[in-house]
Write a protein that holds these residues in place. Structure first.
Motif, short mmCIF file in Angstrom:
data_model
loop_
_atom_site.label_atom_id
_atom_site.label_comp_id
_atom_site.label_asym_id
_atom_site.label_seq_id
_atom_site.Cartn_x
_atom_site.Cartn_y
_atom_site.Cartn_z
N HIS A 56 0.79 -0.97 0.11
CA HIS A 56 -0.04 0.11 0.07
C HIS A 56 0.36 1.18 -0.02
O HIS A 56 1.98 0.85 0.34
N TYR A 57 0.14 2.37 -0.07
CA TYR A 57 0.94 3.50 -0.39
C TYR A 57 0.30 4.92 0.98
O TYR A 57 -0.47 4.42 1.31
N TRP A 58 1.45 5.76 1.07
CA TRP A 58 1.35 6.80 1.49
C TRP A 58 1.11 8.01 0.16
O TRP A 58 1.89 7.49 -1.15
N ALA A 59 0.00 8.99 -0.21
CA ALA A 59 -0.10 10.33 -0.51
C ALA A 59 0.53 11.30 -0.42
O ALA A 59 -0.74 11.53 1.03
N VAL A 60 0.99 12.14 -0.97
CA VAL A 60 0.77 13.97 -0.03
C VAL A 60 0.90 14.48 -1.77
O VAL A 60 1.23 14.78 -2.36
N VAL A 61 0.43 16.01 -0.89
CA VAL A 61 -0.09 16.57 -1.98
C VAL A 61 0.87 17.54 -1.65
O VAL A 61 0.11 18.27 -0.54
N VAL A 62 0.92 18.67 -2.36
CA VAL A 62 1.85 19.86 -1.91
C VAL A 62 1.33 20.60 -2.89
O VAL A 62 0.51 20.66 -3.89
N ASP A 63 0.29 21.92 -2.17
CA ASP A 63 0.30 23.38 -2.89
C ASP A 63 1.32 24.11 -3.82
O ASP A 63 2.38 23.84 -3.33
N ARG A 64 1.04 25.24 -4.69
CA ARG A 64 2.59 25.20 -5.65
C ARG A 64 2.78 26.28 -4.86
O ARG A 64 4.61 26.10 -5.50
N THR A 65 2.94 26.44 -3.32
CA THR A 65 3.85 27.33 -3.17
C THR A 65 4.88 26.05 -1.92
O THR A 65 5.87 26.83 -1.71
N GLY A 66 4.34 24.83 -2.80
CA GLY A 66 5.08 23.88 -1.88
C GLY A 66 4.97 23.32 -0.35
O GLY A 66 5.83 22.40 0.02
N ALA A 67 4.08 23.81 -0.35
CA ALA A 67 2.84 23.46 1.42
C ALA A 67 2.53 22.47 1.30
O ALA A 67 1.42 22.32 0.52
N VAL A 68 2.59 21.39 2.56
CA VAL A 68 1.69 19.93 2.46
C VAL A 68 0.62 20.30 2.63
O VAL A 68 -0.05 21.56 3.59
N CYS A 69 -0.19 19.97 1.48
CA CYS A 69 -1.67 20.32 2.47
C CYS A 69 -3.42 18.89 2.55
O CYS A 69 -3.98 19.55 2.15
#
Length: 238
Positions: A56-69
């Protein structure tokens, strides 16, 4: 790899990622996804993959500023996937976002051949990852019970990091770069394949450019166990 991507890598690699790196809590920009959207897309993409070890996986999204959201996992519980992969996924998302431009997506898989050393002195981006380390004080902080939830302690933080193998892709609205997605938990090829499918389900793939994982005998991304079982490393499905 096209000339435009080569120019982007050579000209942006150190400056863009280093400029976006920082510590502490960042001002939140518009997050490309909600936690629920990321969780649903990741879970479905995980079920489709046959190119890895079945993890299984971890998924992380960052916004355009590079901050995790947004942070999510695809297994039943927080320890159903490698815990180490949470911070690797964050660094992959940061890397892909930091090197992707409008109309010019770059995946972490595409960096691999450009950072390898060689007897003749290495490649143009040799040492790239060492120039932008992950901020351990931020990425390991917080309540374990909130990992992978809408209140994950990573949310709102710019943790940095640079990863140079498969699993990180830019997020787009049309040809406009709006953030990055990082996946980790299996082989690098499966991470890329599942990230590609997750992005496709989120309808955030770029309308221009090519950030596919490619294999060749001249220094491309190395093969992984079972990667021949699916074309998902190159073509999104479903």
């Amino acid at each position: 790899m096209t000339i435009s991507i080569r120019h982007a890598l050579a000209g942006v690699a150190f400056g863009a990622v280093a400029a976006m790196a920082g510590a502490g809590r960042a001002e939140a920009a518009d997050c490309p996804v909600t936690h629920a959207e990321l969780k649903a897309a990741l879970t479905k993409a995980d079920d489709q993959d046959s190119s890895g070890l079945g993890n299984h996986y971890w998924a992380v999204v960052v916004d355009r500023t590079g901050a995790v959201c947004a942070v999510a996992y695809s297994g039943e519980g927080v320890d159903s996937q490698w815990l180490l992969s949470r911070q690797i996924a964050a660094a992959k998302a940061f890397t892909a976002n930091g090197l992707s431009l409008d109309g010019g997506p770059i995946s972490t898989a595409q960096l691999y051949p450009w950072v390898q050393g060689s007897p003749s002195g290495g490649n143009p981006l040799f040492g790239l990852a060492a120039g932008n380390p992950l901020d351990g004080a931020l990425v390991y902080d917080g309540n374990y019970s909130k990992f992978g939830t809408p209140d994950d302690p990573l949310v709102g933080k710019r943790v940095g990091g640079t990863i140079t193998f498969g699993g990180g892709v830019g997020l787009y609205r049309g040809k406009s770069a709006i953030g990055g997605l990082g996946l980790s938990g299996d082989t690098a090829c499966a991470d890329h394949s599942t990230a590609w499918r997750t992005r496709s389900r989120l309808k955030l793939a770029p309308s221009e450019g090519n950030d596919r994982l490619t294999f060749d005998n001249k220094g491309g991304h190395p093969h992984c166990p079972n990667d021949a079982d699916t074309q998902g490393v190159n073509v999104p499905t479903g």
